[in-house]
Design a protein around this motif. Structure first.
Motif, PDB file in Angstrom:
ATOM      1  N   VAL A  80      81.768  89.196  44.100  1.00 47.56           N
ATOM      2  CA  VAL A  80      82.526  90.229  44.796  1.00 47.56           C
ATOM      3  C   VAL A  80      82.577  91.469  43.911  1.00 47.56           C
ATOM      4  O   VAL A  80      82.920  91.380  42.727  1.00 47.56           O
ATOM      5  CB  VAL A  80      83.958  89.747  45.106  1.00 47.56           C
ATOM      6  N   VAL A  81      82.250  92.600  44.483  1.00 45.35           N
ATOM      7  CA  VAL A  81      82.308  93.862  43.741  1.00 45.35           C
ATOM      8  C   VAL A  81      83.557  94.641  44.134  1.00 45.35           C
ATOM      9  O   VAL A  81      84.322  95.091  43.276  1.00 45.35           O
ATOM     10  CB  VAL A  81      81.041  94.706  43.992  1.00 45.35           C
ATOM     11  N   GLU A  82      83.760  94.801  45.425  1.00 44.66           N
ATOM     12  CA  GLU A  82      84.933  95.510  45.938  1.00 44.66           C
ATOM     13  C   GLU A  82      85.706  94.566  46.844  1.00 44.66           C
ATOM     14  O   GLU A  82      85.140  93.950  47.735  1.00 44.66           O
ATOM     15  CB  GLU A  82      84.495  96.751  46.723  1.00 44.66           C
ATOM     16  N   ARG A  83      87.024  94.457  46.613  1.00 47.40           N
ATOM     17  CA  ARG A  83      87.822  93.522  47.373  1.00 47.40           C
ATOM     18  C   ARG A  83      88.118  94.048  48.779  1.00 47.40           C
ATOM     19  O   ARG A  83      88.162  95.254  49.013  1.00 47.40           O
ATOM     20  CB  ARG A  83      89.143  93.219  46.657  1.00 47.40           C
ATOM     21  N   GLY A  84      88.337  93.116  49.706  1.00 47.56           N
ATOM     22  CA  GLY A  84      88.612  93.456  51.094  1.00 47.56           C
ATOM     23  C   GLY A  84      87.591  92.821  52.009  1.00 47.56           C
ATOM     24  O   GLY A  84      86.411  92.673  51.657  1.00 47.56           O
ATOM     25  N   SER A  85      88.018  92.436  53.204  1.00 46.78           N
ATOM     26  CA  SER A  85      87.124  91.710  54.110  1.00 46.78           C
ATOM     27  C   SER A  85      85.874  92.507  54.456  1.00 46.78           C
ATOM     28  O   SER A  85      84.768  91.949  54.483  1.00 46.78           O
ATOM     29  CB  SER A  85      87.878  91.328  55.394  1.00 46.78           C
ATOM     30  N   GLY A  86      86.021  93.810  54.715  1.00 51.29           N
ATOM     31  CA  GLY A  86      84.865  94.625  55.057  1.00 51.29           C
ATOM     32  C   GLY A  86      83.878  94.771  53.916  1.00 51.29           C
ATOM     33  O   GLY A  86      82.678  94.489  54.076  1.00 51.29           O
ATOM     34  N   PRO A  87      84.326  95.226  52.731  1.00 52.70           N
ATOM     35  CA  PRO A  87      83.390  95.333  51.607  1.00 52.70           C
ATOM     36  C   PRO A  87      82.735  94.007  51.228  1.00 52.70           C
ATOM     37  O   PRO A  87      81.549  93.974  50.891  1.00 52.70           O
ATOM     38  CB  PRO A  87      84.282  95.863  50.473  1.00 52.70           C
ATOM     39  N   ILE A  99      78.976  74.465  35.985  1.00 52.80           N
ATOM     40  CA  ILE A  99      78.503  74.935  37.285  1.00 52.80           C
ATOM     41  C   ILE A  99      78.115  76.405  37.202  1.00 52.80           C
ATOM     42  O   ILE A  99      77.084  76.835  37.727  1.00 52.80           O
ATOM     43  CB  ILE A  99      79.580  74.728  38.362  1.00 52.80           C
ATOM     44  N   LEU A 100      78.931  77.191  36.523  1.00 56.50           N
ATOM     45  CA  LEU A 100      78.705  78.637  36.465  1.00 56.50           C
ATOM     46  C   LEU A 100      77.578  79.024  35.523  1.00 56.50           C
ATOM     47  O   LEU A 100      76.825  79.962  35.802  1.00 56.50           O
ATOM     48  CB  LEU A 100      79.987  79.341  36.034  1.00 56.50           C
ATOM     49  N   PHE A 101      77.465  78.308  34.392  1.00 57.04           N
ATOM     50  CA  PHE A 101      76.624  78.826  33.317  1.00 57.04           C
ATOM     51  C   PHE A 101      75.401  77.981  32.992  1.00 57.04           C
ATOM     52  O   PHE A 101      74.415  78.517  32.482  1.00 57.04           O
ATOM     53  CB  PHE A 101      77.463  78.968  32.037  1.00 57.04           C
ATOM     54  N   ASP A 102      75.440  76.687  33.241  1.00 55.91           N
ATOM     55  CA  ASP A 102      74.377  75.806  32.770  1.00 55.91           C
ATOM     56  C   ASP A 102      73.295  75.651  33.833  1.00 55.91           C
ATOM     57  O   ASP A 102      73.410  74.827  34.752  1.00 55.91           O
ATOM     58  CB  ASP A 102      74.955  74.442  32.392  1.00 55.91           C
ATOM     59  N   GLY A 103      72.250  76.433  33.705  1.00 50.42           N
ATOM     60  CA  GLY A 103      71.174  76.392  34.684  1.00 50.42           C
ATOM     61  C   GLY A 103      70.417  75.086  34.704  1.00 50.42           C
ATOM     62  O   GLY A 103      69.758  74.761  35.697  1.00 50.42           O
ATOM     63  N   ALA A 104      70.495  74.318  33.627  1.00 52.62           N
ATOM     64  CA  ALA A 104      69.818  73.030  33.597  1.00 52.62           C
ATOM     65  C   ALA A 104      70.566  71.980  34.407  1.00 52.62           C
ATOM     66  O   ALA A 104      69.992  70.964  34.789  1.00 52.62           O
ATOM     67  CB  ALA A 104      69.665  72.555  32.152  1.00 52.62           C
ATOM     68  N   ARG A 105      71.837  72.237  34.676  1.00 51.64           N
ATOM     69  CA  ARG A 105      72.657  71.270  35.408  1.00 51.64           C
ATOM     70  C   ARG A 105      73.012  71.734  36.810  1.00 51.64           C
ATOM     71  O   ARG A 105      73.320  70.908  37.671  1.00 51.64           O
ATOM     72  CB  ARG A 105      73.940  70.987  34.619  1.00 51.64           C
ATOM     73  N   CYS A 106      73.003  73.036  37.053  1.00 51.62           N
ATOM     74  CA  CYS A 106      73.453  73.537  38.348  1.00 51.62           C
ATOM     75  C   CYS A 106      72.723  74.829  38.691  1.00 51.62           C
ATOM     76  O   CYS A 106      72.513  75.687  37.824  1.00 51.62           O
ATOM     77  CB  CYS A 106      74.963  73.776  38.310  1.00 51.62           C
ATOM     78  N   VAL A 107      72.332  74.962  39.936  1.00 49.06           N
ATOM     79  CA  VAL A 107      71.693  76.185  40.437  1.00 49.06           C
ATOM     80  C   VAL A 107      72.729  76.954  41.248  1.00 49.06           C
ATOM     81  O   VAL A 107      73.218  76.460  42.271  1.00 49.06           O
ATOM     82  CB  VAL A 107      70.473  75.852  41.324  1.00 49.06           C
ATOM     83  N   LEU A 108      73.060  78.156  40.781  1.00 51.17           N
ATOM     84  CA  LEU A 108      74.018  78.968  41.521  1.00 51.17           C
ATOM     85  C   LEU A 108      73.380  79.486  42.799  1.00 51.17           C
ATOM     86  O   LEU A 108      72.195  79.846  42.813  1.00 51.17           O
ATOM     87  CB  LEU A 108      74.489  80.150  40.675  1.00 51.17           C
ATOM     88  N   PRO A 109      74.126  79.560  43.889  1.00 46.14           N
ATOM     89  CA  PRO A 109      73.556  80.061  45.148  1.00 46.14           C
ATOM     90  C   PRO A 109      73.267  81.550  45.075  1.00 46.14           C
ATOM     91  O   PRO A 109      73.788  82.276  44.209  1.00 46.14           O
ATOM     92  CB  PRO A 109      74.657  79.746  46.164  1.00 46.14           C
ATOM     93  N   LEU A 110      72.467  82.004  45.997  1.00 48.51           N
ATOM     94  CA  LEU A 110      72.028  83.395  46.028  1.00 48.51           C
ATOM     95  C   LEU A 110      73.195  84.378  45.985  1.00 48.51           C
ATOM     96  O   LEU A 110      73.195  85.343  45.218  1.00 48.51           O
ATOM     97  CB  LEU A 110      71.196  83.633  47.291  1.00 48.51           C
ATOM     98  N   LEU A 111      74.206  84.152  46.793  1.00 47.35           N
ATOM     99  CA  LEU A 111      75.268  85.136  46.925  1.00 47.35           C
ATOM    100  C   LEU A 111      76.320  85.039  45.825  1.00 47.35           C
ATOM    101  O   LEU A 111      77.274  85.822  45.807  1.00 47.35           O
ATOM    102  CB  LEU A 111      75.933  85.007  48.297  1.00 47.35           C
ATOM    103  N   ALA A 112      76.147  84.120  44.878  1.00 52.45           N
ATOM    104  CA  ALA A 112      77.001  84.074  43.701  1.00 52.45           C
ATOM    105  C   ALA A 112      76.395  84.831  42.528  1.00 52.45           C
ATOM    106  O   ALA A 112      77.040  84.994  41.494  1.00 52.45           O
ATOM    107  CB  ALA A 112      77.270  82.630  43.293  1.00 52.45           C
ATOM    108  N   ARG A 113      75.173  85.308  42.698  1.00 53.15           N
ATOM    109  CA  ARG A 113      74.490  86.008  41.609  1.00 53.15           C
ATOM    110  C   ARG A 113      74.575  87.516  41.825  1.00 53.15           C
ATOM    111  O   ARG A 113      74.289  88.005  42.925  1.00 53.15           O
ATOM    112  CB  ARG A 113      73.025  85.600  41.547  1.00 53.15           C
TER     113      ARG A 113
END
Length: 536
Positions: free
Chosen positions: A195-202, A327-341
């Motif tokens: 999330v960059v800007e908070r609010g449902s629209g952004p 989950i957040l940091f270890d790429g060897a254990r977890c692949v973050l989804p597209l919209l979390a990057r």
């Protein structure tokens, strides 16, 4: 008869920031959110927010992709045309009406029946609450019949409940299957997004733009790796009759809007009723995928034993710092989804938002939500050097575990026992100190990410970062020892002597396990009294 048309009837109550509440139809809602307007939904419950966000983003993407457009319009009439194009084979907006008397036709989020199939719908529900994800009972706080469908004022509550049910449901007994976007029936559908800007629209506009930018890559990935979309695509799965066989995974769009339950709405006098039916199979044949179906919000976990990949299953403690960091940091254990990057344009500041309604066997185990701010150097590490961040985070986690289990806990046990030769294995003593040990973890959780990222902002090397983290851990533990020694019982006749012994064990444990990170030890630094005792 058709009634309650989402394309033309203002059914959804919104409250603009600083403005008066108003009701909008779905196209007008999408137009205002596409313009970046932050709208509040007064009847949207907290556990429904992830489902509503995903529904709007997926719906908008499907409509724009079909039309070959790469940017969302900000005109309601334009959106109305785009949505009607999604259901061009079903005229008169039947697919967007909540109530359609002809059950051979689709209705909004309600699949058509096959001839004679109406008799399958035996269970009658008369409240939005009973359609929703949360398990209701007259004996629970979440009671049956809590939001009766008695008038137009409750229609958007019904819409939110339907959206949640059809896209985020877990398995709930025979004939009530889960969404394909989770790892097994008793799992959950976590939502991780940047999330960059908070609010449902952004937030809506950000995720939609990120998907549109990756549209071609998404299609290639679906075809090459998952076999999704290789045949005639189903975008809105409520348009197709629910037969005896599931839809092939290859026939559905990777961002399709699901209907995983058989539901139909009808008028009964001045009220609405929902009728439900069991199904012989899941809506989509994806059981063997273990939730790996290109959900752009769902993390994927790699099995260290067989190398397989599965969708993340969240549990009650999944968002604590110990579980969340890999989950957040270890790429060897977890692949973050597209919209979390973060995208290349989002390298200055933002936040990672993680949320999930934890499921169970016929129960709801709590709503988890965590927001982690990222900015500057920390954000760049998260975007480009997650492996380095993973190593530091894991070291911080290990240090916290060591101090908790091998420094703090023995000190508290020493205080309760009060003797020169404590009984380290005494279960009664362990029960006394357990809440205080747990409080340490809770307080560490509150400062973990802030201090982790602060060490990156300060450009500290590993040794300096660990020293700073140890100082923070010791501050937390010192305060807990002082407080616990006022509240806990002790077998020592003198609480002063008992506390002195506890502090001696505490300091000795620090020097035993963290000597290299502490200032030079005094010549008379005590040795730990638990050097040869396993207290794990």
């Amino acid at each position: 008869m058709r009634a309650l048309n989402l394309l033309t009837d203002p059914l959804i109550l919104v409250r603009p920031a600083g403005g008066a509440p108003a009701r909008l139809d779905l196209p007008e809602l999408l137009a205002r959110m596409s313009a970046g307007e932050a709208l509040d939904f007064p009847l949207l419950r907290p556990h429904q927010q992830p489902a509503w966000h995903a529904f709007l983003v997926q719906l908008a993407y499907l409509a724009l992709e079909l039309a070959g457009r790469d940017a969302p319009p900000i005109d309601g009439a334009d959106w109305r045309s785009l949505l009607r194009a999604l259901t061009a084979d079903h005229p008169n907006d039947v697919s967007w009406c909540l109530v359609v008397d002809d059950w051979l036709q689709p209705a909004f989020l309600q699949s058509p029946c096959l001839p004679g199939g109406q008799a399958d719908y035996r269970r009658v529900l008369d409240s939005a609450q009973d359609i929703d994800l949360l398990i209701t009972s007259k004996h629970h706080d979440e009671k049956s019949g809590k939001l009766p469908l008695a008038g137009a004022g409750e229609v958007d509550a019904l819409v939110f409940a339907l959206v949640s049910l059809q896209g985020f449901s877990a398995f709930l007994g025979a004939g009530n299957y889960n969404t394909m976007r989770m790892n097994g029936g008793f799992s959950s559908r976590p939502q991780f997004r940047f999330v960059v800007e908070r609010g449902s629209g952004p937030e809506f506009r950000r995720d939609l733009t990120a998907l549109l930018t990756q549209a071609e890559n998404l299609r290639e990935q679906a075809l090459d790796a998952h076999g999704i979309g290789t045949a005639l695509e189903h975008r809105l799965l409520w348009l197709t009759p629910w037969g005896a066989a599931p839809l092939a995974l290859a026939s559905v769009h990777p961002l399709c809007l699901e209907v995983c339950r058989r539901v139909r709405l009808r008028r009964e006098g001045d009220t609405l009723q929902a009728l439900t039916a069991a199904s012989a199979t899941a809506r989509v044949d994806a059981k063997d995928r273990n939730g790996v179906v290109m959900d752009p919000w769902l993390p994927l976990v790699k099995d260290s034993k067989d190398g397989s990949t599965k969708a993340l299953t969240a549990h009650a403690g999944s968002f604590g710092y110990r579980s969340l960091s890999p989950i957040l940091f270890d790429g060897a254990r977890c692949v973050l989804p597209l919209l979390a990057r973060p995208t290349p344009q989002e390298q200055h500041a933002g936040a990672l938002l993680a949320q999930v309604l934890v499921g169970g066997s016929g129960r709801s185990d709590g709503l988890l939500r965590r927001e982690i701010p990222l900015r500057g150097r920390a954000l760049r590490h998260f975007a480009e050097h997650r492996d380095e961040l993973a190593q530091r985070a894991q070291r911080f986690v290990d240090m916290a575990g060591t101090l908790q289990g091998k420094v703090l806990r023995p000190a508290l046990l020493q205080f309760v026992d009060g003797s020169d030769e404590p009984d380290w294995q005494n279960n009664d003593f362990a029960k006394f100190v357990a809440p205080w040990v747990a409080r340490f973890d809770q307080q560490v959780d509150e400062v973990f990410y802030g201090l982790l990222f602060a060490t990156l902002e300060a450009d500290l090397d590993d040794s300096a970062a660990e020293s700073r983290w140890l100082a923070q851990l010791r501050t937390v533990a010192d305060a807990l020892v002082a407080e616990a020694c006022e509240a806990l019982p002790s077998r020592d006749r003198s609480r002063v002597f008992a506390r002195a012994r506890a502090e001696r064990v505490f300091v000795g444990g620090l020097f035993k396990h963290f000597r290299h990170l502490l200032p030079a030890a005094p010549a008379d630094a005590p040795a730990t009294e638990t050097a040869n005792v396993d207290l794990a």
